[in-house]
Design a protein around this motif. Structure first.
Motif, PDB file in Angstrom:
ATOM      1  N   ILE A  82     -30.631  -2.713   4.724  1.00 29.19           N
ATOM      2  CA  ILE A  82     -31.919  -3.331   4.393  1.00 29.19           C
ATOM      3  C   ILE A  82     -32.991  -2.252   4.516  1.00 29.19           C
ATOM      4  O   ILE A  82     -33.158  -1.638   5.565  1.00 29.19           O
ATOM      5  N   ASP A  83     -33.666  -2.011   3.437  1.00 28.16           N
ATOM      6  CA  ASP A  83     -34.729  -1.011   3.399  1.00 28.16           C
ATOM      7  C   ASP A  83     -36.052  -1.760   3.307  1.00 28.16           C
ATOM      8  O   ASP A  83     -36.287  -2.501   2.354  1.00 28.16           O
ATOM      9  N   ARG A  84     -36.921  -1.579   4.271  1.00 26.15           N
ATOM     10  CA  ARG A  84     -38.205  -2.296   4.302  1.00 26.15           C
ATOM     11  C   ARG A  84     -39.088  -1.978   3.099  1.00 26.15           C
ATOM     12  O   ARG A  84     -39.987  -2.715   2.766  1.00 26.15           O
ATOM     13  N   ASN A  85     -38.802  -0.870   2.420  1.00 28.53           N
ATOM     14  CA  ASN A  85     -39.594  -0.488   1.255  1.00 28.53           C
ATOM     15  C   ASN A  85     -39.034  -1.052  -0.043  1.00 28.53           C
ATOM     16  O   ASN A  85     -39.594  -0.809  -1.110  1.00 28.53           O
ATOM     17  N   PHE A  86     -37.935  -1.779   0.035  1.00 26.69           N
ATOM     18  CA  PHE A  86     -37.291  -2.328  -1.156  1.00 26.69           C
ATOM     19  C   PHE A  86     -37.086  -3.822  -0.964  1.00 26.69           C
ATOM     20  O   PHE A  86     -36.543  -4.257   0.049  1.00 26.69           O
ATOM     21  N   VAL A  87     -37.520  -4.607  -1.926  1.00 21.83           N
ATOM     22  CA  VAL A  87     -37.368  -6.066  -1.840  1.00 21.83           C
ATOM     23  C   VAL A  87     -35.994  -6.412  -2.412  1.00 21.83           C
ATOM     24  O   VAL A  87     -35.810  -6.548  -3.612  1.00 21.83           O
ATOM     25  N   GLY A  88     -35.029  -6.492  -1.533  1.00 28.38           N
ATOM     26  CA  GLY A  88     -33.648  -6.746  -1.908  1.00 28.38           C
ATOM     27  C   GLY A  88     -32.743  -6.094  -0.882  1.00 28.38           C
ATOM     28  O   GLY A  88     -33.110  -5.962   0.284  1.00 28.38           O
ATOM     29  N   ALA A  89     -31.567  -5.679  -1.315  1.00 25.98           N
ATOM     30  CA  ALA A  89     -30.618  -5.029  -0.417  1.00 25.98           C
ATOM     31  C   ALA A  89     -29.998  -3.827  -1.120  1.00 25.98           C
ATOM     32  O   ALA A  89     -29.855  -3.805  -2.339  1.00 25.98           O
ATOM     33  N   VAL A  90     -29.672  -2.838  -0.328  1.00 30.50           N
ATOM     34  CA  VAL A  90     -28.933  -1.690  -0.845  1.00 30.50           C
ATOM     35  C   VAL A  90     -27.498  -1.870  -0.367  1.00 30.50           C
ATOM     36  O   VAL A  90     -27.229  -1.943   0.834  1.00 30.50           O
ATOM     37  N   VAL A  91     -26.579  -1.998  -1.315  1.00 32.06           N
ATOM     38  CA  VAL A  91     -25.180  -2.251  -1.011  1.00 32.06           C
ATOM     39  C   VAL A  91     -24.378  -1.007  -1.368  1.00 32.06           C
ATOM     40  O   VAL A  91     -24.493  -0.481  -2.484  1.00 32.06           O
ATOM     41  N   PHE A  92     -23.583  -0.545  -0.409  1.00 29.20           N
ATOM     42  CA  PHE A  92     -22.703   0.600  -0.630  1.00 29.20           C
ATOM     43  C   PHE A  92     -21.263   0.111  -0.662  1.00 29.20           C
ATOM     44  O   PHE A  92     -20.849  -0.675   0.181  1.00 29.20           O
ATOM     45  N   PHE A  93     -20.517   0.576  -1.658  1.00 31.05           N
ATOM     46  CA  PHE A  93     -19.095   0.288  -1.762  1.00 31.05           C
ATOM     47  C   PHE A  93     -18.336   1.602  -1.636  1.00 31.05           C
ATOM     48  O   PHE A  93     -18.742   2.618  -2.192  1.00 31.05           O
ATOM     49  N   ARG A  94     -17.212   1.543  -0.938  1.00 30.33           N
ATOM     50  CA  ARG A  94     -16.387   2.739  -0.759  1.00 30.33           C
ATOM     51  C   ARG A  94     -15.169   2.653  -1.675  1.00 30.33           C
ATOM     52  O   ARG A  94     -14.423   1.679  -1.652  1.00 30.33           O
ATOM     53  N   HIS A  95     -14.997   3.684  -2.489  1.00 30.11           N
ATOM     54  CA  HIS A  95     -13.795   3.808  -3.318  1.00 30.11           C
ATOM     55  C   HIS A  95     -12.978   4.944  -2.726  1.00 30.11           C
ATOM     56  O   HIS A  95     -13.536   5.987  -2.367  1.00 30.11           O
ATOM     57  N   SER A  96     -11.670   4.761  -2.614  1.00 27.86           N
ATOM     58  CA  SER A  96     -10.833   5.762  -1.956  1.00 27.86           C
ATOM     59  C   SER A  96     -10.806   7.103  -2.688  1.00 27.86           C
ATOM     60  O   SER A  96     -10.493   8.124  -2.092  1.00 27.86           O
ATOM     61  N   GLY A  97     -11.145   7.129  -3.979  1.00 27.48           N
ATOM     62  CA  GLY A  97     -11.177   8.377  -4.729  1.00 27.48           C
ATOM     63  C   GLY A  97     -12.574   8.871  -5.023  1.00 27.48           C
ATOM     64  O   GLY A  97     -12.837  10.071  -5.013  1.00 27.48           O
TER      65      GLY A  97
END
Length: 130
Positions: A82-97
């Motif tokens: 959650i970034d207070r400067n962004f109205v929404g969410a930052v989602v990170f996904f991990r790919h094994s490659g």
């Protein structure tokens, strides 16, 4: 071993994973020249290629090609920041490659995702929520 040739007159590219002195590396050969790349160097190349691809035209298609065999993670790892400067969410996904890739999802799109009312067993459908 992965082999890739092009019709544009470039030398043959060969790649194979090697284990020398208990150190895993990627051996990349173009013509008669080769390099051994560490996992970190491969990560750097993948990231650099991703940034370069983002600048190339034509751009990556906005629609999913139904017959393309995409790499698929069956046990995804993800983190939400959650970034207070962004109205929404930052989602990170991990790919094994490919490693970690972040997506800034605006609040309105998050509401659309939640409104899907997903259930454990549902028919495969595709929705564009942007």
């Amino acid at each position: 071993m992965v082999e890739k040739s092009t019709d544009e007159g470039l030398d043959e590219v060969q790649m194979e994973i090697v284990n020398e002195s208990d150190v895993c590396a990627l051996r990349v050969q173009i013509g008669h020249d080769f390099s051994l790349l560490s996992p970190r160097e491969v990560d750097e190349i993948i990231e650099t290629l991703g940034f370069a691809r983002a600048e190339l035209e034509p751009s990556v298609p906005f629609e999913i090609e139904r017959n393309h065999q995409f790499p698929l993670e069956t046990r995804p790892v993800w983190k939400v920041i959650i970034d207070r400067n962004f109205v929404g969410a930052v989602v990170f996904f991990r790919h094994s490659g490919y490693g970690w890739t972040g997506f800034a999802i605006p609040y309105e799109s998050l509401k659309k995702i939640l409104a899907l009312d997903l259930r454990p067993a549902f028919p495969v459908v595709s929705h564009s929520l942007n």
